[in-house]
Design a protein around this motif. Structure first.
Motif, PDB file in Angstrom:
ATOM      1  N   TYR A 135       0.828  -1.202   0.000  1.00 43.24           N
ATOM      2  CA  TYR A 135       0.000   0.000   0.000  1.00 43.24           C
ATOM      3  C   TYR A 135       0.864   1.253   0.000  1.00 43.24           C
ATOM      4  O   TYR A 135       0.553   2.231  -0.693  1.00 43.24           O
ATOM      5  CB  TYR A 135      -0.939  -0.001   1.219  1.00 43.24           C
ATOM      6  N   ALA A 136       1.949   1.230   0.757  1.00 48.46           N
ATOM      7  CA  ALA A 136       2.856   2.379   0.778  1.00 48.46           C
ATOM      8  C   ALA A 136       3.404   2.646  -0.625  1.00 48.46           C
ATOM      9  O   ALA A 136       3.563   3.803  -1.032  1.00 48.46           O
ATOM     10  CB  ALA A 136       3.993   2.140   1.763  1.00 48.46           C
ATOM     11  N   ALA A 158      -2.437  15.694  -0.357  1.00 51.87           N
ATOM     12  CA  ALA A 158      -3.021  14.608   0.421  1.00 51.87           C
ATOM     13  C   ALA A 158      -2.145  13.364   0.347  1.00 51.87           C
ATOM     14  O   ALA A 158      -1.919  12.686   1.363  1.00 51.87           O
ATOM     15  CB  ALA A 158      -4.423  14.294  -0.086  1.00 51.87           C
ATOM     16  N   ALA A 159      -1.635  13.059  -0.840  1.00 53.55           N
ATOM     17  CA  ALA A 159      -0.763  11.893  -0.984  1.00 53.55           C
ATOM     18  C   ALA A 159       0.539  12.083  -0.206  1.00 53.55           C
ATOM     19  O   ALA A 159       1.062  11.134   0.391  1.00 53.55           O
ATOM     20  CB  ALA A 159      -0.472  11.637  -2.457  1.00 53.55           C
ATOM     21  N   ALA A 160       1.055  13.300  -0.182  1.00 50.01           N
ATOM     22  CA  ALA A 160       2.278  13.580   0.580  1.00 50.01           C
ATOM     23  C   ALA A 160       2.041  13.356   2.073  1.00 50.01           C
ATOM     24  O   ALA A 160       2.882  12.774   2.777  1.00 50.01           O
ATOM     25  CB  ALA A 160       2.739  15.013   0.322  1.00 50.01           C
ATOM     26  N   LEU A 215       2.725   7.076   6.751  1.00 50.87           N
ATOM     27  CA  LEU A 215       3.284   5.731   6.566  1.00 50.87           C
ATOM     28  C   LEU A 215       4.783   5.687   6.811  1.00 50.87           C
ATOM     29  O   LEU A 215       5.403   4.620   6.677  1.00 50.87           O
ATOM     30  CB  LEU A 215       2.973   5.249   5.142  1.00 50.87           C
ATOM     31  N   GLY A 216       5.363   6.832   7.158  1.00 54.17           N
ATOM     32  CA  GLY A 216       6.797   6.875   7.415  1.00 54.17           C
ATOM     33  C   GLY A 216       7.646   6.718   6.174  1.00 54.17           C
ATOM     34  O   GLY A 216       8.774   6.224   6.240  1.00 54.17           O
ATOM     35  N   GLN A 217       7.106   7.152   5.046  1.00 52.25           N
ATOM     36  CA  GLN A 217       7.799   7.003   3.766  1.00 52.25           C
ATOM     37  C   GLN A 217       8.333   8.343   3.265  1.00 52.25           C
ATOM     38  O   GLN A 217       7.669   9.371   3.426  1.00 52.25           O
ATOM     39  CB  GLN A 217       6.842   6.425   2.715  1.00 52.25           C
ATOM     40  N   PRO A 218       9.506   8.332   2.635  1.00 55.76           N
ATOM     41  CA  PRO A 218      10.017   9.575   2.043  1.00 55.76           C
ATOM     42  C   PRO A 218       9.226   9.935   0.794  1.00 55.76           C
ATOM     43  O   PRO A 218       8.580   9.076   0.182  1.00 55.76           O
ATOM     44  CB  PRO A 218      11.466   9.210   1.684  1.00 55.76           C
ATOM     45  N   HIS A 251      -5.883   9.617   7.939  1.00 58.66           N
ATOM     46  CA  HIS A 251      -4.576   9.005   8.224  1.00 58.66           C
ATOM     47  C   HIS A 251      -4.267   7.942   7.184  1.00 58.66           C
ATOM     48  O   HIS A 251      -4.914   6.901   7.137  1.00 58.66           O
ATOM     49  CB  HIS A 251      -4.560   8.363   9.616  1.00 58.66           C
ATOM     50  N   GLY A 252      -3.315   8.233   6.321  1.00 67.27           N
ATOM     51  CA  GLY A 252      -2.836   7.242   5.369  1.00 67.27           C
ATOM     52  C   GLY A 252      -3.638   7.089   4.095  1.00 67.27           C
ATOM     53  O   GLY A 252      -3.154   6.499   3.133  1.00 67.27           O
TER      54      GLY A 252
END
Length: 201
Positions: free
Chosen positions: A46-47, A84-86, A92-95, A142-143
């Motif tokens: 999903y991330a 929103a995607a950012a 999600l703790g993603q760069p 959230h997410g």
């Protein structure tokens, strides 16, 4: 009663309906590609999906800010989903992936609207995707912000866009440019998915 020829019947349909029909085959192929990617099969997958969404919406974000388009769709500047995607990636703790925004210079109104037709249309299918994201613990705050419905609801949000699209006066060359851009948008999103999940395009 006189019979209506196929060309006359096609002409009688709205522009948005004709555009949906012209892109239907690619749309179906994209559904198959998403199924193969299985973006809701696990949190990590999903991330990756959200990263694809961020890249795609980041590329077309400049089109939402074109003054000439904002005169066609008054709330266009509020419709972009890259922010929103950012935020979802941060949850999600993603760069943030690197972006390559489209240069709006020289992009015609029909071309821009063809790209935005695909992005705006995806908000309808996002209702189903949101439910799948919720099964992974995500929500509209959230997410999975990029899958959230507009305040006025998905159907009204989409209807406002296609009403503006259908009201435009376009010549034959502009109609072709509109269709070509929508097809290009589907192909671009498919390419981003194939790249991210290492699938054949």
């Amino acid at each position: 009663m006189n019979a209506v020829s196929a060309p006359e019947a096609a002409a009688a349909r709205s522009r948005s309906d004709r555009l949906s029909a012209a892109t239907d085959a690619l749309h179906e192929q994209l559904h198959g590609l998403v199924a193969a990617a299985d973006p809701f099969g696990a949190r990590a997958r999903y991330a990756t999906w959200v990263g694809v969404q961020y890249r795609y919406h980041g590329e077309i974000e400049p089109l939402y800010r074109l003054p000439v388009l904002q005169s066609v769709v008054p709330d266009l500047g509020e419709r972009g989903r890259v922010a929103a995607a950012a935020a979802d990636l941060a949850d999600l703790g993603q760069p943030l992936p690197a972006l390559a925004p489209r240069d709006p210079a020289g992009v015609s109104v029909p071309e821009a609207l063809g790209w935005l037709f695909v992005a705006e249309g995806s908000t309808l299918g996002a209702a189903v995707l949101l439910k799948r994201a919720q099964a992974l613990g995500m929500s509209e705050t959230h997410g999975a912000r990029h899958l959230a419905a507009a305040p006025e609801g998905r159907a009204r949000h989409w209807k406002a866009f296609v009403t503006a699209l259908d009201a435009l006066e376009l010549d034959e060359a502009q109609e072709r440019a509109l269709v070509a851009a929508a097809l290009a948008a589907f192909r671009r999103f498919a390419a981003l998915i194939a790249e991210a999940y290492r699938l054949p395009a």
